[in-house]
Scaffold this active site. Structure first.
Site, short mmCIF file in Angstrom:
data_model
loop_
_atom_site.label_atom_id
_atom_site.label_comp_id
_atom_site.label_asym_id
_atom_site.label_seq_id
_atom_site.Cartn_x
_atom_site.Cartn_y
_atom_site.Cartn_z
N ASP A 264 0.81 -1.20 -0.01
CA ASP A 264 -0.08 -0.17 0.10
C ASP A 264 0.77 1.28 0.06
O ASP A 264 2.12 1.22 0.39
CB ASP A 264 -0.97 -0.15 1.30
N ASP B 118 -1.53 -0.77 6.16
CA ASP B 118 -1.89 -0.56 7.23
C ASP B 118 -3.27 -0.05 7.69
O ASP B 118 -3.68 0.42 8.72
CB ASP B 118 -0.82 0.72 7.42
N ASP C 154 -6.91 -2.46 3.63
CA ASP C 154 -6.17 -3.31 3.25
C ASP C 154 -6.06 -4.73 3.90
O ASP C 154 -5.34 -5.85 3.38
CB ASP C 154 -4.55 -2.94 3.77
#
Length: 767
Positions: A313, A509, A513
């Protein structure tokens, strides 16, 4: 029933370990006291206690179509009882139970019931009927219901904004920290948080069909489809088991003696397999935890050690995850520090994420915001307050209506830098603009390089952010692929695609996700920012807010796996030689058991090396050098904003500002009084200290050359300042060269600071 069985299995391995160790110890005490029969009885009891669950483990393994290491263990236990090697049987029982307990502790992972995801979801909604607002259960919300979402509440269902502008914190869905405005008519998704005033929402889906419920379902499905990881011991046993059985059978066939077959089984006791991998893996887990990496399963550590693809990410993983002030631009006649102080004075009363960043930057620069009065805030637009008898506004303006050259330049800078912009107006007149963006983590480039050197050959970024900032991050870090504007479903699909061709790690995080983390071979959560849902769905949690801990985990995983494989294969090789000796009658069962114990001790001692660092990757940083790095890193933070004086002076020269000379003098004073002493100290104190841990002075040679160029440009600017002071202003024939020096030094310092921060300052383990 399932829960009871799981609880029973949770305590089985440690209980077996206690019983078998107790039986071995009791037998040893009885033997020392001269009671041989009592000692044998204790050892037989310990062997039988381990034999029963071992039979169950064998049956369970065979039901899954695999013949694992436990088959050899059962044969070994039975063999010791047959030939009367009761002490050997008790030792094997302890090692079998202890190995299982170690492995169970290593592989026990957090529940994937996603309670954190469910805790974030709303349980009720406020339904408007006429002028009445009634709280109803979320299950009772129907399509076309008109709902009211109050400040701070979670959007309960997907719907369309009606009436007024909605200002939402969508970080739980996209990972992006900046608030998003949605005018009337916009479609919004459940799970976002109302960061502005109350607004009306026309439901377009029920709770079960809304976005947030879909995220929960995705995470559940992805977690359920994750295949169990085959133990390293079982993969070796796949070939060692048939070799053992063939050798024992051949010894019995050709000699006609069952004792030889039992002797083969005794020396083939798979203690190197039972102990080498668990001890090395648990040692790796212990070492990783000291580095702020919680690895929830030994299987995850093993997979981490041979992964080749990394999916990341962006926000909160590669970037800081929160906006910071990039630069403060001003109208002619105004100082950046004064404009920033005014903005912070107003914004200290606001909870907006950009306001918090502006206040934090002002305080970091040592500015003291004044106490405002008559504060008003328009959600999604900005705040206004009275500061020192002046009406100050901080927020959004229609940039197309700003005609001043400096304002147009500020708008262009914001677009070029993919930055948010907060305009500062005094009594209705724009006087400055604060540019903000989510910056790249200081350790990100160095970590990416380390990860590639560790064996990852494909790095992919998935982000819910816009394409422009996503591509910029990808270009800076040299990523192999960048996918922007990704929904949670898109991320899961991308991870599944990558996983089809390689062992895949996913790092994230945010709640958005969590499904992708569960879908990956190994999910890694950046857990320091409190992203509980992603931590629950992950196999590995980085407890410190540092991406380079993932590189540490990779190093630890590869080192631990290397030692585990080395210990197991060498131990099995030695056992193979002993099997050959036993098969031809050179090694009786008793001596075979003794030799096997020697092999086991050697294997355990070697496996414990996983507690230490890999000599090939470990950088030994003396404490004094660490303190120097922290000192100079702190000075960088203090100097970075002042570097902007160089660009400010150049911009004023270009615009013909009357204050240009004064700003130029201030910039030169900054160079001579603060910057150059800092660079000299780095050259004489820091770089010599880094030479030894980095392998020689060549590691800092390019930085030393940059110091020389900084000194040259600073001296040249000083000459221009002296000429300008003597003539009362900057002469036309000076302008071109002076601008080249100012802009050039500004760019050089920005690059130099980044290089030092990425290459050196991250060595301390601090962020």
């Amino acid at each position: 029933m399932t829960a009871v069985l799981a609880q029973w299995r949770r305590y089985l391995e440690p209980t077996l370990t206690v019983i078998t160790v107790g039986a071995l110890a009791a037998g040893g005490i009885a033997w020392a006291a001269g009671h041989q029969r009592l000692a044998d009885g204790c050892w037989i009891a310990g062997t039988l206690v381990a034999l029963a669950p071992a039979l169950w483990w064998v049956i369970a393994t065979l039901r899954h179509g695999r013949a694992g290491v436990d088959v050899i263990a059962v044969l070994s236990l039975v063999g010791t009882l047959v030939v009367g090697e009761y002490l050997a049987g008790a030792l094997i029982a302890v090692m079998l139970a202890g190995g299982r307990a170690l492995e169970a502790a290593a592989q026990r992972r957090a529940s994937h019931d996603l309670q954190a995801l469910l805790a974030h979801a709303p349980r009720s909604a406020r339904r408007r009927t006429g002028e009445t607002v009634v709280t109803v259960s979320l299950d009772d919300v129907a399509v076309d219901d008109l709902l009211v979402v109050r400040p701070g509440e979670v959007v309960p269902v997907d719907g369309r904004v009606t009436g007024t502008v909605a200002v939402l914190d969508e970080s739980v869905l996209t990972g992006e920290p900046l608030h998003v405005e949605h005018p009337a008519g916009d479609m919004i998704r459940s799970g976002a948080v109302n960061a502005g005033g109350a607004f009306d929402l026309r439901a377009t889906a029920t709770a079960a069909d809304s976005t947030y419920a879909g995220i929960v379902r995705l995470a559940r499905e992805a977690g359920a489809e994750s295949a169990p990881i085959i133990r390293l011991a079982d993969s070796i046993a796949a070939w060692f088991l048939p070799v053992t059985l063939l050798t024992a059978g051949a010894a019995w066939w050709f000699s006609g003696s069952a004792a030889r077959a039992v002797a083969v089984l005794v020396v083939a006791t798979p203690c190197p397999l039972l102990l080498a991998a668990p001890v090395a893996i648990v040692s790796g887990l212990s070492r990783a935890s000291r580095r702020g990496v919680v690895i929830r399963s030994g299987g995850a550590l093993e997979s981490l050690g041979h992964a080749t693809t990394l999916v990341l990410d962006k926000t909160g993983t590669l970037t800081q995850g929160r906006p910071t002030v990039l630069e403060t631009l001003t109208a002619p006649g105004h100082r950046a520090a004064d404009v920033l102080a005014l903005a912070a004075s107003v914004d200290q009363m606001s909870a907006h994420v950009l306001a918090e960043a502006i206040v934090a930057e002002a305080l970091a620069q040592g500015l003291e915001p004044a106490l405002p009065t008559n504060v008003t805030e328009e959600p999604g637009r900005g705040a206004t307050a009275t500061v020192d008898d002046r009406r100050v506004y901080v927020g959004k303006l229609d940039a197309d209506g700003l005609s001043a050259p400096w304002a147009r330049s500020a708008s262009n800078r914001a677009r070029l830098d993919s930055a948010a912009i907060a305009w500062v107006c005094v009594d209705g007149e724009p006087v400055g603009a604060v540019l903000l963006r989510d910056p790249l983590r200081r350790d990100a480039p160095r970590t990416i390089r380390r990860l590639r050197s560790a064996g990852l050959n494909r790095l992919v970024m998935l982000t819910g952010d816009r394409p422009d900032p996503a591509r910029e991050v990808g270009a800076v870090l040299g990523l192999d692929a960048v996918y922007a504007q990704q929904s949670p479903a898109d991320k899961v699909s991308a991870v599944r695609t990558e996983r089809e061709s390689a062992t895949t790690i996913m790092v994230g995080d945010g709640v958005n996700d969590a499904p992708a983390l569960a879908a990956a071979t190994v999910g890694v959560a950046m857990g320091a920012r409190g992203a509980t849902a992603s931590s629950e769905a992950a196999d590995i949690v980085l407890t410190t807010n540092r991406l380079d801990r993932l590189a540490d985990a990779m190093d630890i995983a590869r080192w631990s796996r290397r030692i585990a494989v080395q210990s197991a294969t060498v131990g099995m090789a030695l056992s193979g030689l002993a099997m050959a000796a036993a098969a031809v009658g050179w090694l009786p069962p008793a001596w075979g058991a003794l030799l096997q114990e020697g092999i086991d001790v050697a294997v355990i001692l070697n496996a414990l090396r996983a507690l230490g660092a890999d000599p090939a990757t470990h950088v030994d940083l003396p404490p004094d050098t660490g303190e120097l790095l922290r000192r100079f890193a702190s000075e960088h933070d203090e100097l970075r904003e002042a570097v902007g004086l160089l660009r400010e002076a150049a911009d004023q020269l270009v615009g013909g500002d009357a204050a240009a000379l004064a700003t130029l003098v201030r910039a030169h004073a900054f160079l001579t009084e603060r910057l150059l002493p800092h660079e000299v100290a780095e050259e004489t104190e820091l770089y010599p200290a880094l030479a030894r841990p980095l392998g020689g002075g060549e590691a800092t040679a390019t930085m030393s050359r940059t110091h020389a160029e900084i000194q040259r440009l600073s001296d040249r600017i000083g000459t221009h300042v002296a000429l300008a002071r003597a003539s009362g202003g900057v002469a036309p024939d000076q302008t071109e060269d002076l601008l080249a020096c100012l802009y050039g030094l500004y760019a050089l310092l920005q690059l130099h600071f980044l290089q030092e921060e990425e290459n050196y300052f991250t060595l301390t383990g601090d962020q």
